[in-house]
Design an enzyme around this catalytic site. Structure first.
Site, PDB file in Angstrom:
ATOM      1  CB  SER A  59      -8.185  -2.978   6.349  1.00 35.92           C
ATOM      2  OG  SER A  59      -7.129  -2.830   5.466  1.00 35.92           O
ATOM      3  CD  GLU A  99      -5.132  -3.358   9.759  1.00 36.31           C
ATOM      4  OE1 GLU A  99      -4.365  -2.409   9.542  1.00 36.31           O
ATOM      5  OE2 GLU A  99      -6.357  -3.224   9.770  1.00 36.31           O
ATOM      6  CG  ASN A 156     -13.048  -3.626   2.598  1.00 35.39           C
ATOM      7  OD1 ASN A 156     -13.270  -3.764   1.397  1.00 35.39           O
ATOM      8  ND2 ASN A 156     -11.858  -3.304   3.064  1.00 35.39           N
ATOM      9  CD  GLU A 202     -14.359   2.861   2.878  1.00 33.68           C
ATOM     10  OE1 GLU A 202     -15.518   2.460   2.766  1.00 33.68           O
ATOM     11  OE2 GLU A 202     -13.479   2.199   3.469  1.00 33.68           O
ATOM     12  CE  LYS A 259      -2.214  -0.174  11.196  1.00 37.04           C
ATOM     13  NZ  LYS A 259      -1.823  -0.003   9.814  1.00 37.04           N
ATOM     14  CG  MET A 296      -2.012  -1.057   1.152  1.00 34.51           C
ATOM     15  SD  MET A 296      -2.964  -1.077  -0.383  1.00 34.51           S
ATOM     16  CE  MET A 296      -3.980   0.373  -0.220  1.00 34.51           C
ATOM     17  CB  VAL A 310       3.315   0.168   9.489  1.00 30.41           C
ATOM     18  CG1 VAL A 310       4.136   1.428   9.265  1.00 30.41           C
ATOM     19  CG2 VAL A 310       2.401   0.344  10.681  1.00 30.41           C
ATOM     20  CG  ASN A 338      -3.784  -3.701  -3.315  1.00 25.74           C
ATOM     21  OD1 ASN A 338      -2.977  -3.038  -3.959  1.00 25.74           O
ATOM     22  ND2 ASN A 338      -3.588  -4.976  -3.019  1.00 25.74           N
ATOM     23  CG  ASP A 348       9.369  -0.177   5.572  1.00 26.64           C
ATOM     24  OD1 ASP A 348       9.604  -0.853   6.597  1.00 26.64           O
ATOM     25  OD2 ASP A 348       8.428  -0.436   4.801  1.00 26.64           O
ATOM     26  CG  HIS A 381      -9.750   1.751   3.921  1.00 31.44           C
ATOM     27  ND1 HIS A 381     -10.816   1.075   3.376  1.00 31.44           N
ATOM     28  CD2 HIS A 381      -8.768   0.840   4.067  1.00 31.44           C
ATOM     29  CE1 HIS A 381     -10.483  -0.194   3.213  1.00 31.44           C
ATOM     30  NE2 HIS A 381      -9.243  -0.357   3.618  1.00 31.44           N
TER      31      HIS A 381
END
Ligand code: NAD
Length: 403
Positions: free
Chosen positions: A118, A91, A189, A151, A96, A14, A89, A142, A33, A139
């Site tokens: 997500s 999930e 989703n 979103e 986080k 992502m 990063v 992909n 990263d 959000h």
């Protein structure tokens, strides 16, 4: 708020495609990263995405100019003049938490932080900082450089200014940026989950076969059938999402046991060269139905003694059945004011490539017909089809449109 400097944290699938979305609009990006190896992977992915744009007609000069807008780093200390950070990063709430604490420490006090999570709570993520009013969900879908929807999800403490800034940033990327209130899986989703699950129940109950289900979905509204899509995204991901939705929303999201069996047998879809369909090892293209599926269905049927009874009172399969749970969930979302009614279908069309959104489908069927179909399925299959109270009110109120 004027955004001059953007950072993307997490250079995976992502993060790298979100970076491409920014540089395509001439917005410079800091890509961060955890170590040089991960940063290099992200940069290589950006190069690959830009190359595919060159193959489709973008000039090499333009690709080089865009590539020059990415600055890679492994240090938060570079973030002191960043206005807007997008976190992408892994999930995992602990990861986080560390990332947001570091951002809070190293970024200027006015910087806004958006999470691409997500499923995790934006309110909880905001609480890891001293600026919960400046933390928002963004959000992306992909691949983020191609998909048209983002979103925008406020947490409980997020300010209106932050929401507006995130929406205009999404719009400046050429996306449809839709405000979605915080709920598990957010809007698209959440609705997708109901439809994907129903496809599996149709298969389990013998209502229709694999190819028939996919064809029915494509004939009605979808660019790709639900089972082919499951193979693309992986049954393991599907199972994790299904369990999460079940935990958050309860019985109507009960995961279909087929998923568990697929994961047990490592039939994860394209990544294991076999799922609902078989795939050619060389071309990676679909080569037909997967013969291993009949064994999976036999196992599930043997486990589910009740299925036989359900089949006996099963209804004749109609393609609309795949979409009724999604339509019903759309009315539940409107009832909970998850998004503005006029945003719901455009979000589903932009996020999933649907030709017709669930609310338009409901009005095309006629709300009264739609409700009676849902009621009929509720009688036959139970909780997955319990009619949304708002849909009933629309019918009682003799409304024919949704607003
Ligand atoms: P990924 O595994 O491809 O990439 C995650 C990246 O984060 C890796 O490069 C990893 O090295 C990096 N990372 C891990 N810990 C870090 C840290 N402490 N600091 C900096 N970087 C760190 O994952 P992804 O698929 O890109 O998903 C990222 C986020 O986007 C997740 O929250 C996911 O739920 C969300 N998301 C994913 C998709 C999807 O289809 N893949 C779609 C929408 C949202």
């Amino acid at each position: 708020m004027q955004i001059n400097r953007v950072a993307v944290v997490g250079a995976g699938t992502m993060g790298s495609s979100i970076s491409v979305a920014f540089i395509a609009k001439g917005i410079p990006v800091f890509l961060m990263d955890i170590n040089q190896e991960q940063v290099d992977k992200g940069l290589a992915n950006i190069d690959r995405l830009l190359k595919s744009r060159v193959d489709k007609g973008m000039s090499k000069k333009e690709a080089e100019a865009q590539r020059a807008l990415v600055e890679a780093t492994t240090e938060y200390s570079r973030f002191s003049d960043v206005d807007f950070v997008i976190e992408a990063v892994a999930e995992n709430i602990d990861i986080k938490k560390k990332v947001f604490q570091s951002l809070d420490e190293f970024c200027g006090v006015d910087a806004i932080f958006a999470s691409n999570t997500s499923s995790l709570s934006i309110t909880q993520i905001g609480s890891f900082t001293r600026r919960a009013d400046k933390v928002v969900g963004m959000h992306f879908f992909n691949p983020a450089h191609l998909m048209k929807l983002v979103e925008v999800i406020p947490g409980l403490e997020t300010s209106q200014d932050t929401v507006h800034t995130a929406i205009s940033l999404g719009q400046s990327l050429g996306k449809l940026a839709v405000r979605v209130e915080e709920c598990a899986s957010f809007l698209v989703n959440r609705l997708l989950g109901r439809y994907m699950n129903e496809a599996l129940w149709c298969l389990l109950e013998g209502a229709c076969d694999i190819e028939g289900i996919d064809k029915a979905a494509c004939d009605v509204a979808m660019p790709i059938g639900p089972l082919a899509l499951r193979d693309m995204n992986g049954a393991d991901i599907g199972l994790a999402v299904a369990k999460f939705n079940f935990q958050e929303y309860g019985e109507r999201f009960a995961p279909c046991p087929i998923l568990e069996q697929l994961v047990k047998k490592n039939l994860l879809g394209q990544k294991t060269m076999g799922g609902f369909y078989a795939y050619d090892r060389e071309t990676r293209k679909r080569s037909g139905a997967n013969p291993a599926m009949s064994e999976i269905l036999n196992t599930v049927h043997a486990d589910q003694k009740k299925v036989k009874d359900k089949q006996s009172k099963g209804l004749e399969f109609k393609p609309e059945r795949l979409f009724l749970p999604m339509i019903n969930e759309a009315f539940l979302c409107l009832q909970e004011r998850i998004c503005a009614p006029e945003d719901l279908d455009p979000a589903l069309c932009a996020g999933l490539g649907m030709r017709t959104g669930p609310l338009a489908m409901a009005t095309q069927l006629g709300l009264e017909t739609c409700l009676s179909m849902i009621e009929e399925h509720f009688d036959a299959y139970g909780e997955r089809f319990r009619p949304a109270p708002l849909l009933k009110r629309y019918v009682w109120g003799k409304r024919t449109t949704i607003s």
